[in-house]
Design an enzyme around this catalytic site. Structure first.
Site, PDB file in Angstrom:
ATOM      1  N   LYS A   1      -3.308  -8.169  -7.660  1.00 16.31           N
ATOM      2  CA  LYS A   1      -4.114  -7.993  -6.441  1.00 16.31           C
ATOM      3  C   LYS A   1      -3.435  -6.843  -5.674  1.00 16.31           C
ATOM      4  CE  LYS A   1      -4.449  -8.678  -2.454  1.00 16.31           C
ATOM      5  NZ  LYS A   1      -4.524  -7.569  -1.451  1.00 16.31           N
TER       6      LYS A   1
ATOM      7  N   GLN B   1      -1.602   0.700  11.096  1.00 15.51           N
ATOM      8  CA  GLN B   1      -0.209   1.075  10.859  1.00 15.51           C
ATOM      9  C   GLN B   1       0.233   2.121  11.883  1.00 15.51           C
ATOM     10  OE1 GLN B   1       1.917  -0.400   9.104  1.00 15.51           O
ATOM     11  NE2 GLN B   1       3.620   1.047   9.191  1.00 15.51           N
TER      12      GLN B   1
ATOM     13  N   GLU C   1      10.222  -8.555  -3.561  1.00 15.48           N
ATOM     14  CA  GLU C   1      10.803  -7.264  -3.144  1.00 15.48           C
ATOM     15  C   GLU C   1      10.259  -7.005  -1.743  1.00 15.48           C
ATOM     16  OE1 GLU C   1      12.763  -6.280  -5.488  1.00 15.48           O
ATOM     17  OE2 GLU C   1      11.879  -7.452  -7.095  1.00 15.48           O
ATOM     18  N   LEU C   2      11.132  -7.107  -0.726  1.00 12.38           N
ATOM     19  CA  LEU C   2      10.631  -7.126   0.652  1.00 12.38           C
ATOM     20  C   LEU C   2      11.094  -5.909   1.457  1.00 12.38           C
ATOM     21  CD1 LEU C   2      11.202 -10.959   1.095  1.00 12.38           C
ATOM     22  CD2 LEU C   2       9.162  -9.784   0.274  1.00 12.38           C
TER      23      LEU C   2
ATOM     24  N   TRP D   1       0.803  -1.229   0.000  1.00 13.15           N
ATOM     25  CA  TRP D   1       0.000   0.000   0.000  1.00 13.15           C
ATOM     26  C   TRP D   1       0.833   1.275   0.000  1.00 13.15           C
ATOM     27  CZ3 TRP D   1       2.050   2.038   4.245  1.00 13.15           C
ATOM     28  CH2 TRP D   1       2.402   1.190   5.298  1.00 13.15           C
ATOM     29  N   ASN D   2       2.148   1.170   0.094  1.00 16.16           N
ATOM     30  CA  ASN D   2       2.886   2.430   0.304  1.00 16.16           C
ATOM     31  C   ASN D   2       3.118   3.220  -0.988  1.00 16.16           C
ATOM     32  OD1 ASN D   2       4.704   0.470  -0.488  1.00 16.16           O
ATOM     33  ND2 ASN D   2       6.357   1.203   0.808  1.00 16.16           N
TER      34      ASN D   2
ATOM     35  N   GLU E   1      11.914  -3.427  11.142  1.00 16.11           N
ATOM     36  CA  GLU E   1      11.365  -2.391  10.269  1.00 16.11           C
ATOM     37  C   GLU E   1      10.155  -1.754  10.945  1.00 16.11           C
ATOM     38  OE1 GLU E   1       9.535  -3.818   6.618  1.00 16.11           O
ATOM     39  OE2 GLU E   1      10.416  -2.134   5.525  1.00 16.11           O
TER      40      GLU E   1
ATOM     41  N   GLY F   1      -5.634  -9.960   1.385  1.00 12.27           N
ATOM     42  CA  GLY F   1      -4.489 -10.832   1.142  1.00 12.27           C
ATOM     43  C   GLY F   1      -4.775 -12.298   1.416  1.00 12.27           C
TER      44      GLY F   1
ATOM     45  N   GLY G   1       6.256  -6.595  -0.593  1.00 15.34           N
ATOM     46  CA  GLY G   1       5.585  -6.497   0.700  1.00 15.34           C
ATOM     47  C   GLY G   1       6.503  -6.965   1.803  1.00 15.34           C
TER      48      GLY G   1
ATOM     49  N   CYS H   1      10.261   1.277   2.078  1.00 13.61           N
ATOM     50  CA  CYS H   1      11.046   0.087   2.399  1.00 13.61           C
ATOM     51  C   CYS H   1      12.545   0.350   2.502  1.00 13.61           C
ATOM     52  CB  CYS H   1      10.790  -0.978   1.341  1.00 13.61           C
ATOM     53  SG  CYS H   1      10.954  -0.325  -0.321  1.00 13.61           S
TER      54      CYS H   1
ATOM     55  N   GLU I   1      -5.314  -4.067   0.062  1.00 13.37           N
ATOM     56  CA  GLU I   1      -6.709  -3.745   0.411  1.00 13.37           C
ATOM     57  C   GLU I   1      -6.866  -2.306   0.906  1.00 13.37           C
ATOM     58  OE1 GLU I   1      -4.855  -6.229   1.386  1.00 13.37           O
ATOM     59  OE2 GLU I   1      -5.087  -6.761   3.503  1.00 13.37           O
TER      60      GLU I   1
HETATM   61  P1  NAD Z   1       2.150  -7.012   3.422  1.00 18.18           P
HETATM   62  O1  NAD Z   1       3.168  -8.064   3.194  1.00 18.18           O
HETATM   63  O2  NAD Z   1       1.352  -7.067   4.662  1.00 18.18           O
HETATM   64  O3  NAD Z   1       1.098  -6.987   2.219  1.00 18.18           O
HETATM   65  C1  NAD Z   1       1.505  -6.899   0.888  1.00 18.18           C
HETATM   66  C2  NAD Z   1       0.440  -7.493   0.016  1.00 18.18           C
HETATM   67  O4  NAD Z   1       0.314  -8.883   0.343  1.00 18.18           O
HETATM   68  C3  NAD Z   1      -0.951  -6.898   0.179  1.00 18.18           C
HETATM   69  O5  NAD Z   1      -1.553  -6.792  -1.096  1.00 18.18           O
HETATM   70  C4  NAD Z   1      -1.682  -7.932   1.013  1.00 18.18           C
HETATM   71  O6  NAD Z   1      -3.076  -7.948   0.806  1.00 18.18           O
HETATM   72  C5  NAD Z   1      -1.059  -9.210   0.502  1.00 18.18           C
HETATM   73  N1  NAD Z   1      -1.160 -10.355   1.416  1.00 18.18           N
HETATM   74  C6  NAD Z   1      -1.254 -10.351   2.774  1.00 18.18           C
HETATM   75  N2  NAD Z   1      -1.336 -11.614   3.240  1.00 18.18           N
HETATM   76  C7  NAD Z   1      -1.290 -12.428   2.163  1.00 18.18           C
HETATM   77  C8  NAD Z   1      -1.338 -13.847   1.999  1.00 18.18           C
HETATM   78  N3  NAD Z   1      -1.442 -14.674   3.035  1.00 18.18           N
HETATM   79  N4  NAD Z   1      -1.257 -14.348   0.744  1.00 18.18           N
HETATM   80  C9  NAD Z   1      -1.138 -13.526  -0.321  1.00 18.18           C
HETATM   81  N5  NAD Z   1      -1.121 -12.186  -0.224  1.00 18.18           N
HETATM   82  C10 NAD Z   1      -1.191 -11.641   1.003  1.00 18.18           C
HETATM   83  O7  NAD Z   1       2.942  -5.640   3.280  1.00 18.18           O
HETATM   84  P2  NAD Z   1       2.380  -4.177   3.426  1.00 18.18           P
HETATM   85  O8  NAD Z   1       2.125  -3.927   4.875  1.00 18.18           O
HETATM   86  O9  NAD Z   1       1.291  -3.941   2.443  1.00 18.18           O
HETATM   87  O10 NAD Z   1       3.648  -3.320   2.916  1.00 18.18           O
HETATM   88  C11 NAD Z   1       4.710  -3.035   3.718  1.00 18.18           C
HETATM   89  C12 NAD Z   1       5.884  -3.937   3.431  1.00 18.18           C
HETATM   90  O11 NAD Z   1       6.223  -3.878   2.045  1.00 18.18           O
HETATM   91  C13 NAD Z   1       7.114  -3.477   4.174  1.00 18.18           C
HETATM   92  O12 NAD Z   1       7.799  -4.589   4.699  1.00 18.18           O
HETATM   93  C14 NAD Z   1       7.932  -2.813   3.071  1.00 18.18           C
HETATM   94  O13 NAD Z   1       9.296  -2.728   3.360  1.00 18.18           O
HETATM   95  C15 NAD Z   1       7.626  -3.672   1.903  1.00 18.18           C
HETATM   96  N6  NAD Z   1       7.943  -2.992   0.622  1.00 18.18           N
HETATM   97  C16 NAD Z   1       9.043  -3.391  -0.094  1.00 18.18           C
HETATM   98  C17 NAD Z   1       9.373  -2.734  -1.300  1.00 18.18           C
HETATM   99  C18 NAD Z   1      10.587  -3.136  -2.113  1.00 18.18           C
HETATM  100  O14 NAD Z   1      10.705  -2.681  -3.251  1.00 18.18           O
HETATM  101  N7  NAD Z   1      11.494  -3.954  -1.604  1.00 18.18           N
HETATM  102  C19 NAD Z   1       8.560  -1.701  -1.762  1.00 18.18           C
HETATM  103  C20 NAD Z   1       7.457  -1.324  -1.012  1.00 18.18           C
HETATM  104  C21 NAD Z   1       7.151  -1.988   0.181  1.00 18.18           C
END
Ligand code: NAD
Length: 498
Positions: free
Chosen positions: A191, A347, A266-267, A167-168, A400, A224, A244, A300, A194
């Site tokens: 996807k 958050q 990409e985490l 979402w960021n 983080e 998710g 994520g 991130c 949300e």
């Molecule tokens: P998140 O992992 O909670 O969610 C990311 C996505 O995964 C959402 O669309 C969510 O609905 C989905 N999801 C959640 N549970 C799931 C499941 N069981 N199965 C499949 N999909 C599922 O992350 P967030 O809170 O949305 O974003 C923050 C994270 O993203 C931070 O850790 C941040 O560092 C990382 N991020 C990394 C980068 C990068 O380029 N490395 C860029 C942006 C954000």
């Protein structure tokens, strides 16, 4: 919601749909079971829109539509130049609709409007054009020099490329992920998070207008654990891209492992900025404050651990504290807002919880942070920037936080600085600040991460791969020329010579 008069007519019309439908197979559709979910303006906690809530049945429809389009729409087989023309047309439409996309993104994420309008949205158009042009100039069949055979390696799109995104930076990450996949000739199913589905759905209106065949781009909105999980586990996807948290990354990678689907992750990150004693402390403080407050710290790769030489500790900390305390916190659509709210109440609580835990573990609160109140928007999810210092094992120095919270550490020599940086289990991005370029390059190489920046933080030029190692990701990253090949399946064709 924000002052309604501020909204563009197209934004008002888009938000007033009940529900905003998903885009599957070129059609705007409700969820198969009619379910919907709300999306909220984090600036004041009020409902922003009602969105179709997709589940496994809708994912099934979307993957089937993408598969059909891959086989039959002509997208995968058309000359690359023709595909590039359509992608350029889409980029032009993104530029043309920039104010609308930016307002939707700003409202949904809580991101200051000028950042969405001047940064995120134009970046989508640039990324689309960059990969369209790269594809045109990329040779998809390469002869291989080998004695006794005529051999060629040919590259084809994989098929259905699936994405689950956070979402960021919803629209910017859509661009970074869709552009190479589409330029290579794949069809896509996304996807989005949300919390922030709006810009991805509006983008599909532009896909329609660009004349991209039905089923090439599909967006299933929902949660998710339902829609995201169903997409990651779907046996008919040919490629998976996830951005994520590491926790969800593991779940996605496991599903892809079961189905033997190639996956890019990409985490998260815990970026460090190493500041030597030859810099202008106020100028560097300004840059670091800009980094930690960008997108309310929900970035991130941003500079979260400030590793300061003992001789610049006092001036950097003092200047930064002052700037952080004065930052203008406000609604994302207010023109003087420098930092918006956290994306959600969840958050916000996570950020505040981290500061509390950090303090309990003995951190000094150099700037205490805490909830912020914005006049006119008392229900918004606002937080004040915080600065902590103390033991490098403190939870806020290791994990983080994903908020405007910096952790400051002191070093005496280069080795100590590098040791502090490399304590992290993450490996996304760090920066080094010094005018001695030999030292800058040495430290840049010694910091273990996908990205090292010199005298700047958060740099993403198209053409430079942006990836993470260790807990921060795998699979080659985004934005690089090689990223196009990540979406192209190699195939060798060999004939014995007489
Ligand atoms: P998140 O992992 O909670 O969610 C990311 C996505 O995964 C959402 O669309 C969510 O609905 C989905 N999801 C959640 N549970 C799931 C499941 N069981 N199965 C499949 N999909 C599922 O992350 P967030 O809170 O949305 O974003 C923050 C994270 O993203 C931070 O850790 C941040 O560092 C990382 N991020 C990394 C980068 C990068 O380029 N490395 C860029 C942006 C954000």
């Amino acid at each position: 919601m924000a002052n309604h008069d501020q909204l563009l007519p197209d934004v008002k019309a888009f938000l007033s749909q009940r529900p905003i439908k998903m885009f599957i197979g070129g059609q705007w559709v409700e969820a198969a079971d009619g379910a919907t979910f709300p999306t909220v303006d984090p600036g004041d906690g009020s409902p922003l829109a009602t969105v179709a809530e997709g589940n496994a049945t809708d994912v099934e429809r979307a993957v089937a539509a993408a598969r059909e389009a891959f086989r039959k729409s002509g997208w995968a087989t058309m000359p690359v130049k023709e595909r590039a023309v359509l992608i350029h047309r889409l980029a032009d439409l993104v530029d043309k609709h920039r104010p609308i996309l930016a307002q939707l993104e700003s409202l949904d994420v809580g991101k200051p409007l000028h950042q969405a309008e001047g940064g995120d949205v134009p970046n989508v158009a640039q990324t689309l054009r960059w990969y369209a042009d790269l594809a045109v100039h990329t040779r998809l069949a390469e002869p291989i020099a080998v004695s006794g055979f005529e051999a060629t390696q040919v590259r084809f799109p994989y098929g259905v490329a699936a994405f689950v995104l956070p979402w960021n930076f919803p629209v910017l990450l859509l661009g970074w992920n869709f552009a190479p996949a589409l330029a290579a000739g794949n069809t896509v199913v996304l996807k989005p998070a949300e919390d922030t589905p709006l810009s991805s759905l509006y983008f599909c209106k532009l896909v329609e207008q660009a004349g991209i065949p039905a089923g090439v781009v599909n967006v299933v909105t929902g949660y998710g654990e339902t829609a995201g999980k169903a997409l990651a586990e779907h046996p008919d996807i040919n490629h998976m891209g996830f951005t994520g948290s590491p926790e969800v990354g593991r779940i996605i990678a496991s599903a892809c492992g079961t189905n033997l689907v190639p996956v890019k992750l990409e985490l998260g990150g815990k970026g460090a900025a190493v500041v030597f004693d030859d810099v202008d402390p106020t100028a560097v403080a300004e840059q670091l404050v800009g980094a930690i407050t960008l997108n309310t710290g929900q970035v991130c790769c941003t500079a979260t651990r400030w590793i300061l030489h003992e001789k610049v500790w006092d001036p950097v900390v003092l200047a930064a504290k002052d700037m952080m305390a004065q930052i203008k916190i406000g609604h994302s659509l207010s023109s003087d807002t420098q930092m918006g709210p956290a994306v959600s109440e969840k958050q916000r609580q996570r950020i505040l919880g981290y500061i509390e835990k950090g303090q309990r573990e003995g951190a000094d609160l150099l700037l205490p942070g805490g909830p912020a109140t914005v006049v006119d928007h008392p229900k918004g999810f606002y937080v004040k920037p915080a600065m902590l210092s103390g033991n490098p094992n403190n939870i806020c120095a290791r994990e983080e936080v994903f908020g405007p919270v910096s952790f400051v550490l002191k070093f005496r020599d280069e080795d100590e600085a590098i040791e502090l940086v490399n304590r992290s289990t993450y490996g996304l991005a760090n920066s080094v600040w010094t005018h001695h370029l030999d030292r800058a390059n040495r430290v840049a190489k010694a910091m273990v991460a996908g990205n090292s920046w010199i005298n700047a933080h958060n740099l993403f030029p198209h053409g430079v791969p942006y990836a993470g190692c260790n807990l921060s990701g795998l699979g080659g990253g985004v934005l690089g020329p090689e990223t196009l090949f990540d979406y192209l399946r190699p195939q060798s064709i060999v004939r014995p010579l007489d």
